[in-house]
Design a protein around this motif. Structure first.
Motif, short mmCIF file in Angstrom:
data_model
loop_
_atom_site.label_atom_id
_atom_site.label_comp_id
_atom_site.label_asym_id
_atom_site.label_seq_id
_atom_site.Cartn_x
_atom_site.Cartn_y
_atom_site.Cartn_z
N ALA A 30 -18.29 18.76 -49.65
CA ALA A 30 -18.52 18.86 -51.18
C ALA A 30 -17.08 18.74 -52.02
CB ALA A 30 -19.04 20.14 -51.72
N GLY A 31 -15.92 19.22 -51.25
CA GLY A 31 -14.74 19.18 -51.92
C GLY A 31 -14.26 17.95 -51.57
N VAL A 32 -14.54 16.99 -50.81
CA VAL A 32 -14.15 15.53 -50.64
C VAL A 32 -14.72 14.86 -51.66
CG1 VAL A 32 -13.94 13.59 -49.24
CG2 VAL A 32 -13.62 15.72 -48.10
N VAL A 33 -15.98 15.04 -52.00
CA VAL A 33 -16.81 14.28 -52.96
C VAL A 33 -16.22 14.46 -54.33
CG1 VAL A 33 -18.85 13.93 -54.12
CG2 VAL A 33 -18.91 14.01 -51.82
N ASN A 34 -15.72 15.77 -54.71
CA ASN A 34 -15.34 16.17 -55.79
C ASN A 34 -13.96 15.56 -56.36
OD1 ASN A 34 -17.77 17.76 -56.44
ND2 ASN A 34 -16.45 19.64 -55.69
N ARG A 35 -13.21 15.14 -55.14
CA ARG A 35 -11.84 14.48 -55.50
C ARG A 35 -11.80 12.86 -55.44
NH1 ARG A 35 -7.49 17.73 -52.36
NH2 ARG A 35 -8.51 19.92 -52.54
N ILE A 36 -13.31 12.37 -55.39
CA ILE A 36 -13.63 10.90 -55.31
C ILE A 36 -13.22 10.36 -56.70
CG2 ILE A 36 -14.91 8.83 -54.82
CD1 ILE A 36 -15.73 10.36 -52.50
N GLU A 37 -12.22 9.50 -57.20
CA GLU A 37 -12.16 8.88 -58.66
C GLU A 37 -13.00 7.60 -58.48
OE1 GLU A 37 -8.05 8.50 -59.17
OE2 GLU A 37 -7.52 10.41 -59.01
N LEU A 38 -13.82 7.61 -59.67
CA LEU A 38 -14.48 6.44 -59.73
C LEU A 38 -14.34 5.71 -61.13
CD1 LEU A 38 -17.88 8.16 -58.88
CD2 LEU A 38 -16.69 6.65 -57.50
N PRO A 39 -14.66 4.55 -61.14
CA PRO A 39 -14.67 3.79 -62.42
C PRO A 39 -15.43 4.31 -63.51
CG PRO A 39 -14.82 2.18 -60.61
CD PRO A 39 -15.21 3.55 -60.04
N PRO A 40 -15.11 3.95 -64.86
CA PRO A 40 -16.09 4.37 -65.87
C PRO A 40 -17.47 3.99 -65.53
CG PRO A 40 -13.98 3.64 -66.71
CD PRO A 40 -14.02 3.43 -65.25
N GLY A 41 -18.29 4.49 -66.02
CA GLY A 41 -19.74 4.26 -65.68
C GLY A 41 -20.37 4.68 -64.37
N PHE A 42 -19.66 5.18 -63.43
CA PHE A 42 -20.38 5.54 -62.14
C PHE A 42 -20.14 7.01 -61.99
CE2 PHE A 42 -18.97 1.10 -61.18
CZ PHE A 42 -19.89 0.52 -60.38
N GLY A 43 -20.95 7.60 -61.13
CA GLY A 43 -21.21 8.91 -60.68
C GLY A 43 -21.18 8.96 -59.15
N ILE A 44 -21.07 10.10 -58.53
CA ILE A 44 -21.36 10.23 -57.12
C ILE A 44 -21.61 11.91 -57.01
CG2 ILE A 44 -18.84 10.88 -56.38
CD1 ILE A 44 -19.41 9.05 -53.81
N ALA A 45 -22.44 12.16 -55.86
CA ALA A 45 -23.01 13.46 -55.72
C ALA A 45 -23.19 13.64 -54.51
CB ALA A 45 -23.95 13.77 -56.62
N LEU A 46 -23.29 15.08 -53.76
CA LEU A 46 -23.67 15.13 -52.51
C LEU A 46 -25.02 15.13 -52.40
CD1 LEU A 46 -22.30 15.90 -49.69
CD2 LEU A 46 -22.63 18.33 -50.26
N TYR A 47 -25.56 14.37 -51.25
CA TYR A 47 -27.06 14.08 -51.03
C TYR A 47 -27.68 14.95 -49.82
CZ TYR A 47 -31.65 12.25 -50.29
OH TYR A 47 -32.98 11.91 -49.94
N ALA A 48 -26.81 15.28 -48.98
CA ALA A 48 -26.92 16.03 -47.84
C ALA A 48 -25.49 16.24 -47.12
CB ALA A 48 -28.28 15.62 -47.03
N GLU A 49 -25.61 17.19 -46.35
CA GLU A 49 -24.62 17.67 -45.30
C GLU A 49 -24.98 17.36 -43.82
OE1 GLU A 49 -21.28 19.98 -45.97
OE2 GLU A 49 -22.37 20.52 -47.74
N ILE A 50 -24.75 16.24 -43.10
CA ILE A 50 -25.34 16.11 -41.86
C ILE A 50 -24.12 15.82 -40.69
CG2 ILE A 50 -26.74 14.42 -40.20
CD1 ILE A 50 -28.26 15.94 -42.33
N PRO A 51 -23.95 16.75 -39.80
CA PRO A 51 -22.95 16.50 -38.75
C PRO A 51 -22.99 15.20 -38.16
CG PRO A 51 -24.07 19.01 -38.64
CD PRO A 51 -24.78 17.99 -39.52
N GLY A 52 -21.69 14.61 -38.05
CA GLY A 52 -21.63 13.26 -37.36
C GLY A 52 -22.40 12.27 -38.05
N ALA A 53 -22.93 12.29 -39.25
CA ALA A 53 -23.76 10.90 -39.98
C ALA A 53 -22.92 9.89 -40.06
CB ALA A 53 -23.68 11.40 -41.45
#
Length: 290
Positions: A30-53
């Motif tokens: 979750a902390g990594v996802v929050n640090r991702i910078e995206l271009p305008p118009g995009f969003g990103i969110a955590l869908y699930a946490e899976i070990p070794g995905a």
């Protein structure tokens, strides 16, 4: 650098508009996802946490299957209420040998383990009591680059990558290739001279296979580039281990080789970027300029 996976939590990553990453492994996700910078118009969110995905296959009825490289499990995820996060997170298969690659055809799940390709017939409807694995093809077993990528092609065949079992060496047998497994159960070499492909897809307009290839290490920080390649037919050679990128001879294996005889990359992805997937985008959700 592979040895620095822990560094993911130490820095912010700016992302190019055409490259999207979702890390689904570990408590820091979750902390990594929050640090991702995206271009305008995009969003990103955590869908699930899976070990070794590692690899993802989207199936019918909202099911998403996730293969793992080291955990030996296949996970089944489902977002039942449509809020963008999976409420159902369950292990559907376990005890497998590096089940990195998986793909769906209808309601059957196909899995590429280190040493074989198997089918679980009708798994979508039998997750509480999974069917036995049906072995479709045996593969050579080895450690380095022994995690397979698997996709069903538009021709109905299965395509699987078999990375070279080394940093750089003369591959033996069907290692260092992408193989096509047809309905007759025979493997056909679709691409040769491939060090380690982590993802491929087919141009939706032409049906031509495109694939990534991760280049060798220990030639420095700035070479060779990882590659995006185009393979319109079977049997073409993309240079490994003799030539890298679009004409860089290997200092050991490239002596006396004409790099012009091998297929150059369609695009250079940069040195050591280790691309782990690619898709042709055919949706309608990206902003208009994309």
């Amino acid at each position: 650098i592979p040895e620095c996976m822990g560094c993911l939590s130490e820095r912010t990553y700016s992302m190019r508009p055409w490259l999207f990453l979702l890390l689904l492994s570990g408590v820091a996700s979750a902390g990594v996802v929050n640090r991702i910078e995206l271009p305008p118009g995009f969003g990103i969110a955590l869908y699930a946490e899976i070990p070794g995905a590692r690899s993802i296959a989207v199936g019918p009825d909202g099911w998403v299957f996730v293969g793992t490289r080291d955990a030996g499990r296949i996970w089944a995820l489902r977002d039942g209420n449509g809020d963008g996060r999976a409420e159902t997170v369950r292990t559907v298969l376990s005890g497998l040998d590096t089940p990195n690659g998986l793909t769906l055809i209808g309601r059957d799940l196909y899995v590429a383990e280190n040493h074989r390709i198997v089918r679980y017939a009708g798994l979508i409807d039998r997750m509480d009591s999974p069917p036995p694995a049906e072995v479709l093809s045996s593969l050579p077993r080895y450690g380095r680059h022994g995690w397979r990528y698997l996709r069903a092609g538009p021709d109905g065949a299965l395509y699987v990558s078999l990375g070279a079992p080394c940093n750089v060496c003369e591959p033996e047998g069907i290692t260092g290739t992408i193989q096509r497994l047809g309905p007759d159960g025979r493997l056909e070499t679709w691409a040769r001279g491939v060090r380690n492909s982590g993802g491929f897809d087919w141009n939706p307009e032409t049906g031509v296979l495109w694939f990534t290839d991760n280049g060798r290490d220990w030639l420095g920080d700035d070479r060779p580039p990882d590659e995006l390649n185009r393979a319109p037919g079977p049997g073409r050679h993309f240079g490994f281990p003799y030539c890298h990128g679009d004409g860089l001879p290997d200092p050991q294996f490239g002596r006396g080789r004409d790099c012009g005889k091998y297929i150059p990359p369609a695009a250079r992805l940069g040195p050591h970027v280790a691309s782990l997937g690619m898709r042709f985008y055919t949706g309608r959700q990206f902003p208009p300029q994309y």
